[in-house]
Design an enzyme around this catalytic site. Structure first.
Site, PDB file in Angstrom:
ATOM      1  N   GLU A  93       0.826  -1.202   0.000  1.00 39.00           N
ATOM      2  CA  GLU A  93       0.000   0.000   0.000  1.00 39.00           C
ATOM      3  C   GLU A  93       0.862   1.254   0.000  1.00 39.00           C
ATOM      4  OE1 GLU A  93      -2.148  -0.043   3.628  1.00 39.00           O
ATOM      5  OE2 GLU A  93      -0.350   0.301   4.793  1.00 39.00           O
TER       6      GLU A  93
ATOM      7  N   CYS B 226       3.355   8.255   1.235  1.00 36.54           N
ATOM      8  CA  CYS B 226       3.857   7.374   2.295  1.00 36.54           C
ATOM      9  C   CYS B 226       4.034   5.995   1.668  1.00 36.54           C
ATOM     10  CB  CYS B 226       2.836   7.339   3.429  1.00 36.54           C
ATOM     11  SG  CYS B 226       3.261   6.174   4.721  1.00 36.54           S
TER      12      CYS B 226
ATOM     13  N   CYS C 160       5.201  -7.137   8.030  1.00 31.96           N
ATOM     14  CA  CYS C 160       6.228  -6.696   8.972  1.00 31.96           C
ATOM     15  C   CYS C 160       6.309  -7.717  10.101  1.00 31.96           C
ATOM     16  CB  CYS C 160       5.853  -5.327   9.546  1.00 31.96           C
ATOM     17  SG  CYS C 160       7.126  -4.639  10.614  1.00 31.96           S
TER      18      CYS C 160
ATOM     19  N   CYS D 215       4.386  -4.739  16.508  1.00 32.98           N
ATOM     20  CA  CYS D 215       3.801  -3.641  17.298  1.00 32.98           C
ATOM     21  C   CYS D 215       2.304  -3.915  17.468  1.00 32.98           C
ATOM     22  CB  CYS D 215       4.030  -2.297  16.613  1.00 32.98           C
ATOM     23  SG  CYS D 215       5.775  -1.960  16.298  1.00 32.98           S
TER      24      CYS D 215
ATOM     25  N   CYS E 198      -0.631  -2.230  15.363  1.00 32.71           N
ATOM     26  CA  CYS E 198      -0.426  -2.072  13.925  1.00 32.71           C
ATOM     27  C   CYS E 198      -0.952  -3.266  13.133  1.00 32.71           C
ATOM     28  CB  CYS E 198       1.069  -1.895  13.664  1.00 32.71           C
ATOM     29  SG  CYS E 198       1.462  -1.852  11.922  1.00 32.71           S
TER      30      CYS E 198
ATOM     31  N   GLU F 279       9.298  -2.284   8.417  1.00 33.51           N
ATOM     32  CA  GLU F 279      10.285  -1.552   9.216  1.00 33.51           C
ATOM     33  C   GLU F 279      11.436  -1.189   8.268  1.00 33.51           C
ATOM     34  OE1 GLU F 279      11.195  -0.150  12.322  1.00 33.51           O
ATOM     35  OE2 GLU F 279      12.935   0.209  11.064  1.00 33.51           O
TER      36      GLU F 279
ATOM     37  N   SER G 223      10.828   6.321   9.100  1.00 35.16           N
ATOM     38  CA  SER G 223      10.288   5.990  10.412  1.00 35.16           C
ATOM     39  C   SER G 223      10.804   4.623  10.871  1.00 35.16           C
ATOM     40  CB  SER G 223       8.763   5.956  10.282  1.00 35.16           C
ATOM     41  OG  SER G 223       8.197   5.399  11.422  1.00 35.16           O
TER      42      SER G 223
ATOM     43  N   SER H 213       9.244   5.695  16.352  1.00 36.36           N
ATOM     44  CA  SER H 213       7.979   5.384  17.015  1.00 36.36           C
ATOM     45  C   SER H 213       8.287   5.049  18.458  1.00 36.36           C
ATOM     46  CB  SER H 213       7.317   4.174  16.341  1.00 36.36           C
ATOM     47  OG  SER H 213       7.099   4.464  14.987  1.00 36.36           O
TER      48      SER H 213
ATOM     49  N   ASN I 192      -6.284   5.793  14.938  1.00 32.82           N
ATOM     50  CA  ASN I 192      -7.502   5.243  14.331  1.00 32.82           C
ATOM     51  C   ASN I 192      -7.822   3.959  15.092  1.00 32.82           C
ATOM     52  OD1 ASN I 192      -7.269   7.156  12.296  1.00 32.82           O
ATOM     53  ND2 ASN I 192      -6.171   5.756  10.941  1.00 32.82           N
TER      54      ASN I 192
ATOM     55  N   CYS J  71      -1.198   2.483   9.103  1.00 33.82           N
ATOM     56  CA  CYS J  71      -0.383   1.661   8.223  1.00 33.82           C
ATOM     57  C   CYS J  71      -0.850   0.202   8.212  1.00 33.82           C
ATOM     58  CB  CYS J  71       1.095   1.769   8.578  1.00 33.82           C
ATOM     59  SG  CYS J  71       1.544   1.030  10.132  1.00 33.82           S
TER      60      CYS J  71
HETATM   61  S1  SF4 Z   1       4.373   0.031  13.344  1.00 29.89           S
HETATM   62 FE1  SF4 Z   1       5.880  -0.208  11.732  1.00 29.89          FE
HETATM   63  S2  SF4 Z   1       7.467  -1.499  12.680  1.00 29.89           S
HETATM   64 FE2  SF4 Z   1       5.669  -1.706  13.966  1.00 29.89          FE
HETATM   65  S3  SF4 Z   1       4.629  -3.534  13.178  1.00 29.89           S
HETATM   66 FE3  SF4 Z   1       3.750  -1.735  12.124  1.00 29.89          FE
HETATM   67  S4  SF4 Z   1       4.894  -1.550  10.237  1.00 29.89           S
HETATM   68 FE4  SF4 Z   1       6.080  -2.881  11.614  1.00 29.89          FE
END
Ligand code: SF4
Length: 350
Positions: A91, A104, A111, A115, A118, A159, A190, A213, A289, A332
């Protein structure tokens, strides 16, 4: 077949010489792809047909197709879902501001950082995105907008510092005077806090903006949200932050997602203020969100402003990010996830 978007001028030169062509053709091809935005080899009108045919036999140019587009009714944010040559999807979010057009981009398919807030990490890591696919996301966004992107944020799925070698190639190629020639000051990367890679990036001394982050001021809080904190706790991260600022003299942005009753207390703000006081940093508070797959809720607006005031009293520069594209799942990874869910539903129906 590989995409020619992957190749730097130096790599192109080697290939051109192997094809028994003149070395200066490499620069012409590079300019067509990265400066003039060519989408077909046939557009390269200053190349001989024989060379164009050789290129067609060995390479593809466009390395992705638009699979789906979502557009926010509120603020015009657009999400483009691209299908890559191996059928994986990534995306890209496009935002148009008064000062220009920002994109972006994703740096990995999925990933593995885990996190908790996410959606990108739910299916794990599929693979790294190549330099040509990072560039492709920018060029295909230009094509879609019919305008040039002038700000790039590496903050989509993935990441970026886990894919650091490709990201470094990307920075060099997008900043190449023979190519797109975007100022590195218009690029933000980031990271969730990979300490050795932050140091390695510092040594490259790119004039980019690094965003970290953070999402918690204490290990106890951050551990609940970001598994990476168990490997690189806040004390280690702060040492790398100091090294980065000392080496590059660039201000670091700390991203802080405001999550109700988890990391938004006055106490957390006070610890954060103490941690960052006197450093060349900026804090970006993000009203989150709601992600369907988890139980995190957005902080109350009043508490977000209280948190901000505590930091500002310690002389820390703070902004609250506008919640862009919340009606199209702009956090994301969410679009990719929705796409996969739809695909699963279709398969079930069949
Ligand atoms: S915030 Fe970034 S590093 Fe963390 S799981 Fe989501 S995409 Fe991966």
């Amino acid at each position: 077949m590989d995409s020619i978007r992957e190749l730097s001028i130096k790599e192109l030169e080697k290939i051109i010489i192997n094809l028994n062509e003149k070395k200066f053709r490499a620069k012409q091809i590079f300019q067509w792809i990265h400066q003039k935005g060519a989408e077909e080899f046939d557009e390269m009108t200053n190349l001989p047909n024989t060379l164009i045919n050789k290129l067609k036999e060995n390479y593809i140019l466009r390395n992705m197709t638009v699979e789906r587009i979502s557009e926010s009714d509120n603020d015009g944010t657009k999400k483009l879902l691209f299908k890559l040559s191996d059928d994986e999807v990534v995306e890209t979010v496009v935002m148009q501001y008064k000062y220009g057009n920002s994109v972006c981009i994703s740096t990995q398919v999925g990933c593995r950082m885990g996190c908790k807030f996410c959606a990108s990490t739910i299916g794990g890591l599929k693979r790294n995105i190549t330099v040509g696919e990072m560039l492709g996301q920018v060029y295909e966004s230009n094509k879609y907008l019919q305008k040039n992107i002038n700000h790039i944020v590496l903050m989509g799925s993935g990441e970026p510092l886990e894919n650091l070698d490709e990201v470094i190639k990307f920075l060099k190629m997008i900043n190449d005077p023979q190519g797109y020639y975007l100022s590195l000051r218009n690029i933000t990367i980031s990271t969730c806090g990979l300490v050795p890679q932050i140091r390695k990036l510092a040594d490259e001394n790119f004039q980019i903006t690094l965003a970290i982050s953070l999402h918690g001021a204490r290990n106890e809080t951050r551990n609940k949200l970001m598994p990476i904190n168990r490997k690189y706790p806040i004390e280690e991260l702060m040492k790398a932050v100091d090294y980065y600022i000392e080496t590059t003299n660039r201000r670091i942005t700390f991203e802080y997602a405001m999550i109700k009753d988890l990391n938004d207390s006055d106490e957390e703000a006070n610890v954060l203020a103490k941690l960052l006081k006197g450093k060349l940093v900026h804090v970006n508070l993000i009203p989150i969100n709601k992600v369907e797959e988890n139980d995190f809720y957005p902080s109350d607006e009043k508490q977000i402003y209280k948190f901000k005031n505590i930091l500002e009293k310690s002389g820390i520069n703070v902004t609250i990010r506008r919640e862009l594209g919340s009606d199209i799942n702009a956090a994301c990874g969410q679009l990719r996830n929705n796409y996969n869910l739809t695909k699963i539903e279709i398969i079930k129906k069949l």
